[in-house]
Design an enzyme around this catalytic site. Structure first.
Site: not given
Length: 415
Positions: A128, A161, A229, A346
């Protein structure tokens, strides 16, 4: 007129199960399985249609160039010569999870009256970490209007993030709010992906009022259980915060701070005695879209996996019957994304703004979704097996599919 817009990431044609995300239990459990990119993308389109049916404003973010040849070139290799583990990371479709694209602060919260977006650096996970240049290019195109300020990522090594570790509570979307940045402490079973210093830097960039900005530690037990998360164990919308009892290291402190800053806040806590962290994470109850349709009935959009868990679904039904703040639950099928560790939340980035200030090519209605679906049906691979990742023919099809979508949406400049 300010509205909350959900920008969903269109699932890219390279969607596959390579198991690249330690701490994401679904992704690692399904590593090596056969993926179905076409079905995955169409499931995402169906979710967006459901959002439109609720009366929500809907946008899209486009798949990134895959394989990422620029990233491989920086590593002094190319796709044909790269080691298999580098190929997998270069081909990842993880940008589909738009909640990790950026952190967003509406104009009502910022000192300069602009909507601020800071692109996430995603440095914790190699697959990522190379997303941000393409994300930044899209956001600077979509939000080029002076009403926005789009910031480059916070520099490494401070992991950021994006919205997956950020919550906002307010009386209404267009009213001044309380912004909650959730960070993790290092040294646990799985990596803590959101660093406190990154969160603080984003808050400064967005010119937030320190008195109405909270930095909250995620519970170590939640991370260890697979909450990679915060949005796997908590979700907020306007005045409602839905969270698992074990989501935060200091839940009493957070509760007290929120009541002081936003007296009308409604805290909905799922007790561990009724649903364990494992139940919560496996069902993705909290990785749901908590939204306010035009009729004002706070609605929770959950994946099929939520309904499949008897304990979690039992809690949902009791909450609805008890006249709690969540008045409606809608169920969507995003199982291809779920198998890679990403639920309805998400897949979307929330932006509160005037839709007229957004580049209209990034906004969708039913007809535009029909156009997107037609491209997916024609060009997306039906399946990707692990052994086919190095196939030049597959790579060519993936690249051609993305370009077909860009052309269909008049966004060739992202090529």
């Amino acid at each position: 007129m300010l509205r909350e817009i959900n920008f969903d990431g269109i699932v890219g044609p390279s969607h596959n199960y390579a198991g690249l995300s330690p701490g994401n239990l679904a992704a690692t459990a399904n590593a090596g399985a056969v993926a179905h990119p076409r079905a995955a993308a169409l499931q995402g389109v169906a979710k967006m249609r459901a959002n439109l049916a609720l009366g929500l404003v809907q946008g899209v973010l486009l798949p990134h160039p895959r394989p990422d040849h620029a990233w491989l070139k920086a590593l002094h290799t190319d796709y044909a010569a790269a080691a298999p583990f580098l190929r997998a990371r270069a081909l990842s479709a993880s940008a589909m999870w738009a909640a990790n694209a950026a952190t967003v602060s509406p104009a009502a919260d910022s000192a300069d009256g602009r909507c601020h977006l800071t692109v996430a650096n995603l440095v914790t996970m190699p697959h990522r970490s190379h997303e941000w240049p393409a994300t930044l290019a899209q956001l600077r195109l979509a939000f080029a209007h002076p009403a926005f300020a789009v910031h480059a990522p916070i520099p490494a090594p401070f992991g950021d993030e994006g919205a997956a570790n950020h919550m906002r509570l307010a009386a209404r979307h267009d009213a001044p709010g309380v912004e909650v940045f959730v960070y993790g402490a290092a040294g646990g079973r799985f990596p803590a992906r959101q660093h406190l210093e990154a969160s603080r830097a984003v808050a400064r960039a967005h010119r937030l009022d320190p008195a109405r900005t909270l930095f909250v530690e995620q519970a170590e037990a939640a991370i260890a259980a697979g909450a990679f998360h915060n949005d796997v164990v908590a979700v907020a919308n306007e005045r409602v915060l839905l969270a698992h009892e074990q989501a935060f290291a200091d839940r009493a402190g957070l509760r007290s701070a929120l009541h002081a800053l936003l007296p009308e806040v409604e805290l909905v806590e799922v007790p561990a005695a009724e649903a364990t962290l494992e139940d919560a994470i496996g069902s993705y109850l909290f990785n749901a879209q908590l939204v306010t349709p035009p009729d004002g009935a706070t609605t929770l959009v959950v994946p099929e996996e939520t309904r499949a868990n008897p304990r979690i679904w039992g809690w949902v039904q009791r909450h609805l019957a008890g006249n709690g703040p969540i008045r409606r639950v809608e169920v969507v099928d995003v199982r291809e994304s779920m198998a890679n560790g990403g639920g309805p939340a998400c897949l979307r980035l929330r932006v509160v703004c005037d839709p007229a200030t957004v580049d209209p090519r990034f906004l969708v209605d039913a007809a535009r979704l029909d156009r997107i679906a037609a491209v997916i049906e024609r060009h997306w691979p039906d399946r990707i097996a692990p052994e086919s990742i190095g196939d030049p023919a597959l790579v060519a099809r993936i690249e051609a599919a993305r370009h077909a979508l860009l052309s269909a949406l008049d966004l060739d400049e992202l090529g």
